[in-house]
Design a protein around this motif. Structure first.
Motif, PDB file in Angstrom:
ATOM      1  N   UNK A   1      14.597  13.043  25.866  1.00 38.52           N
ATOM      2  CA  UNK A   1      15.961  14.617  26.160  1.00 38.52           C
ATOM      3  C   UNK A   1      17.067  14.249  26.787  1.00 38.52           C
ATOM      4  N   UNK A   2      17.803  14.976  27.268  1.00 42.02           N
ATOM      5  CA  UNK A   2      19.412  14.434  27.693  1.00 42.02           C
ATOM      6  C   UNK A   2      18.765  14.217  29.285  1.00 42.02           C
ATOM      7  N   UNK A   3      17.625  14.642  30.182  1.00 38.60           N
ATOM      8  CA  UNK A   3      17.200  14.571  31.162  1.00 38.60           C
ATOM      9  C   UNK A   3      16.675  13.054  31.408  1.00 38.60           C
ATOM     10  N   UNK A   4      16.332  12.198  29.686  1.00 41.73           N
ATOM     11  CA  UNK A   4      15.632  11.156  30.106  1.00 41.73           C
ATOM     12  C   UNK A   4      14.575  11.376  29.549  1.00 41.73           C
ATOM     13  N   UNK A   5      13.324  12.150  29.485  1.00 43.75           N
ATOM     14  CA  UNK A   5      12.471  12.249  29.292  1.00 43.75           C
ATOM     15  C   UNK A   5      12.292  12.563  27.635  1.00 43.75           C
ATOM     16  N   UNK A   6      10.893  11.297  27.626  1.00 41.54           N
ATOM     17  CA  UNK A   6      10.416  11.108  26.134  1.00 41.54           C
ATOM     18  C   UNK A   6      10.758  12.612  25.171  1.00 41.54           C
ATOM     19  N   UNK A   7      10.454  13.028  23.988  1.00 39.75           N
ATOM     20  CA  UNK A   7      10.659  14.088  23.422  1.00 39.75           C
ATOM     21  C   UNK A   7       9.916  14.378  22.913  1.00 39.75           C
ATOM     22  N   UNK A   8       8.715  15.186  22.905  1.00 39.85           N
ATOM     23  CA  UNK A   8       7.430  15.921  21.813  1.00 39.85           C
ATOM     24  C   UNK A   8       7.903  16.903  21.509  1.00 39.85           C
ATOM     25  N   UNK A   9       8.019  17.715  19.826  1.00 43.45           N
ATOM     26  CA  UNK A   9       8.872  18.114  19.397  1.00 43.45           C
ATOM     27  C   UNK A   9       8.112  17.979  17.562  1.00 43.45           C
ATOM     28  N   UNK A  10       9.104  18.455  17.080  1.00 39.31           N
ATOM     29  CA  UNK A  10       8.927  18.279  15.382  1.00 39.31           C
ATOM     30  C   UNK A  10      10.368  17.706  14.780  1.00 39.31           C
ATOM     31  N   UNK A  11      10.468  17.484  13.873  1.00 42.02           N
ATOM     32  CA  UNK A  11      11.239  16.441  13.040  1.00 42.02           C
ATOM     33  C   UNK A  11      11.395  16.754  12.030  1.00 42.02           C
ATOM     34  N   UNK A  12      12.164  17.210  10.953  1.00 42.78           N
ATOM     35  CA  UNK A  12      12.567  17.328   9.813  1.00 42.78           C
ATOM     36  C   UNK A  12      13.945  16.758   9.012  1.00 42.78           C
ATOM     37  N   UNK A  13      13.609  16.629   7.955  1.00 36.62           N
ATOM     38  CA  UNK A  13      14.021  16.024   6.800  1.00 36.62           C
ATOM     39  C   UNK A  13      15.129  16.407   5.964  1.00 36.62           C
ATOM     40  N   UNK A  14      15.846  16.838   5.095  1.00 38.04           N
ATOM     41  CA  UNK A  14      16.208  17.451   4.480  1.00 38.04           C
ATOM     42  C   UNK A  14      17.165  16.484   3.233  1.00 38.04           C
ATOM     43  N   UNK A  15      17.503  16.636   2.017  1.00 36.44           N
ATOM     44  CA  UNK A  15      18.220  15.708   1.081  1.00 36.44           C
ATOM     45  C   UNK A  15      18.813  17.282   0.680  1.00 36.44           C
ATOM     46  N   UNK A  16      19.587  17.349   1.657  1.00 37.43           N
ATOM     47  CA  UNK A  16      20.191  19.106  -0.098  1.00 37.43           C
ATOM     48  C   UNK A  16      20.215  18.688  -2.066  1.00 37.43           C
ATOM     49  N   UNK A  17      21.196  17.494  -1.592  1.00 36.62           N
ATOM     50  CA  UNK A  17      21.234  17.370  -3.008  1.00 36.62           C
ATOM     51  C   UNK A  17      20.262  17.191  -4.168  1.00 36.62           C
ATOM     52  N   UNK A  18      19.448  16.495  -3.128  1.00 32.48           N
ATOM     53  CA  UNK A  18      17.646  16.479  -4.214  1.00 32.48           C
ATOM     54  C   UNK A  18      16.842  17.316  -4.182  1.00 32.48           C
ATOM     55  N   UNK A  19      17.186  18.371  -3.521  1.00 31.06           N
ATOM     56  CA  UNK A  19      16.455  19.632  -3.032  1.00 31.06           C
ATOM     57  C   UNK A  19      14.878  19.449  -2.010  1.00 31.06           C
ATOM     58  N   UNK A  20      14.702  17.883  -1.379  1.00 32.81           N
ATOM     59  CA  UNK A  20      14.227  17.259  -0.769  1.00 32.81           C
ATOM     60  C   UNK A  20      13.894  17.000   0.673  1.00 32.81           C
ATOM     61  N   UNK A  21      12.323  17.664   1.568  1.00 38.24           N
ATOM     62  CA  UNK A  21      12.002  18.269   2.596  1.00 38.24           C
ATOM     63  C   UNK A  21      11.211  17.526   2.601  1.00 38.24           C
ATOM     64  N   UNK A  22      10.824  16.760   4.055  1.00 39.30           N
ATOM     65  CA  UNK A  22       9.701  16.412   4.715  1.00 39.30           C
ATOM     66  C   UNK A  22      10.159  16.958   6.377  1.00 39.30           C
TER      67      UNK A  22
END
Length: 410
Positions: free
Chosen positions: A141-162
């Motif tokens: 985070x900008x507050x310098x704390x480690x972030x806990x959450x979700x990550x999403x990866x998109x490659x729209x041209x290949x219709x790929x998501x993770x």
């Protein structure tokens, strides 16, 4: 006097001290405010704290009735989570204001942020179809704390998501490219976010990358206009080379055209997709020819048939008729020869390139000579002939009959 003393005690001034706050806090962070109160004399009352942002926003975060003895400090740790819906879309700085009796003190101001900063590395920016796209890094985070959450990866041209999870600021996500991925440049988008108890996003961040998917040869085909050709025609073909996505591939291909006996006829390098023409004439061997192409390790072979064409050529030299097989196969069949108005028929059996010679005989005189074969009638011209009767003799037969004549021997 007792009542007056109690009232006077309530309005005794006290010192309020607040430790400096961090300059930046993120939504969802725990805001901890360390304060202490000092009074030279006994004092009592409600000690309150409000979170103030902007001009009009004030959120109560602490309220406690306390009693202070003379010259003693009292420490307080005021904590609140920065997740109130009222804090959304705040653009100005915030601060904490504390109140005790008639005294009020404000803390240092801080920025309320929803930014997550990423430090990531894409393992490779050039990949083959079917390879893994892997991204590693950290998220804070900008507050310098480690972030806990979700990550999403998109490659729209290949219709790929993770999607994946980020814990303690550690980020790692990967996905497999489809085997038929289109070659060229593709945009990869990485998004990180977390949410409150109601599922609304609190903080977010993202990065974009460009990857290049390499072109890999998928299929090679030899495309022929016709698979059965005749001498005098061109064998027209092209090399159709396609990549993993079915798109034409560039480069060069070697070709080898072989005769029916397996001997090489033509070797050359061509460009896939370009039309090629190979001429064939009557002196080329009939039968099944082969064409073979190789491009980047893949070899394809195709057969095509060159038809048999028996063909003769006739000419007249004085009283000699010459018949030559100029076709590409054995010529068997009749030949009609017209001497003046008289017709004679000779049976031919000529190998490729072979020539038969015939002597024409007729009562002395000049005669018009013509022949009729597979190609139709052909007039060869006029010639002077001698003899007792009209006949056609094979030159070899004439030679042997002459040699075997007893009169000649005598």
């Amino acid at each position: 006097m007792i009542i007056f003393g109690i009232l006077a005690l309530s309005f005794v001034s006290a010192g309020i001290f607040i430790e400096p706050l961090k300059p930046v806090y993120n939504y969802g962070d725990l805001l901890t405010v360390n304060t202490n109160l000092v009074s030279p004399s006994s004092a009592s009352g409600h000690y309150t704290a409000d979170l103030n942002c902007g001009i009009n926003l004030s959120i109560p975060i602490f309220n406690q009735f306390i009693y202070l003895t003379p010259n003693n400090e009292k420490y307080f740790e005021i904590a609140t989570e920065l997740s109130d819906n009222k804090l959304r879309n705040i653009t100005s700085n915030c601060f904490v204001r504390t109140n005790f009796n008639s005294d009020a003190v404000s803390s240092s101001s801080f920025k309320l942020s929803d930014v997550v900063e990423l430090d990531t590395d894409l393992a490779f920016d050039e990949l083959k179809p079917g390879a893994s796209v892997s991204i590693d890094g950290t998220a804070f985070k900008e507050s310098e704390l480690p972030f806990n959450g979700y990550v999403e990866l998109f490659i729209p041209s290949l219709n790929l998501y993770k999607s994946g999870v980020i814990q303690n600021g550690k980020l790692n996500i990967s996905t497999i490219l489809p085997a038929n991925s289109k070659s060229g440049a593709h945009n990869v988008t990485l998004i990180v976010h977390d949410s409150d108890a109601f599922g609304k996003d609190l903080n977010k961040g993202g990065q974009e990358y460009n990857i290049k998917i390499l072109q890999v040869l998928g299929t090679v085909e030899i495309v022929a206009e016709k698979e059965n050709i005749k001498p005098g025609e061109d064998f027209v073909f092209s090399i159709d080379a396609r990549d993993q996505a079915g798109d034409p591939i560039s480069g060069q291909a070697s070709i080898l055209i072989s005769e029916p006996n397996g001997l090489p006829f033509i070797k050359k390098v061509v460009k896939p997709g370009e039309t090629q023409k190979i001429p064939f004439s009557l002196n080329n061997t009939p039968g099944y020819w082969s064409i073979e192409t190789t491009i980047t390790g893949i070899t394809k072979r195709k057969l095509f048939y060159l038809a048999e064409v028996p063909k003769i050529q006739t000419s007249l030299i004085n009283d000699t008729l010459l018949v030559t097989n100029i076709g590409n196969s054995v010529y068997e069949g009749p030949l009609e020869v017209t001497i003046g108005s008289h017709v004679e028929v000779k049976q031919l059996n000529l190998k490729v390139g072979e020539t038969d010679k015939f002597t024409l005989h007729a009562p002395d005189g000049t005669y018009s000579i013509s022949v009729l074969g597979d190609d139709g009638s052909q007039t060869l011209g006029n010639t002077f002939l001698t003899g007792n009767a009209i006949r056609i003799n094979d030159l070899k037969d004439d030679f042997f009959s002459t040699v075997s004549d007893p009169l000649i021997w005598w």
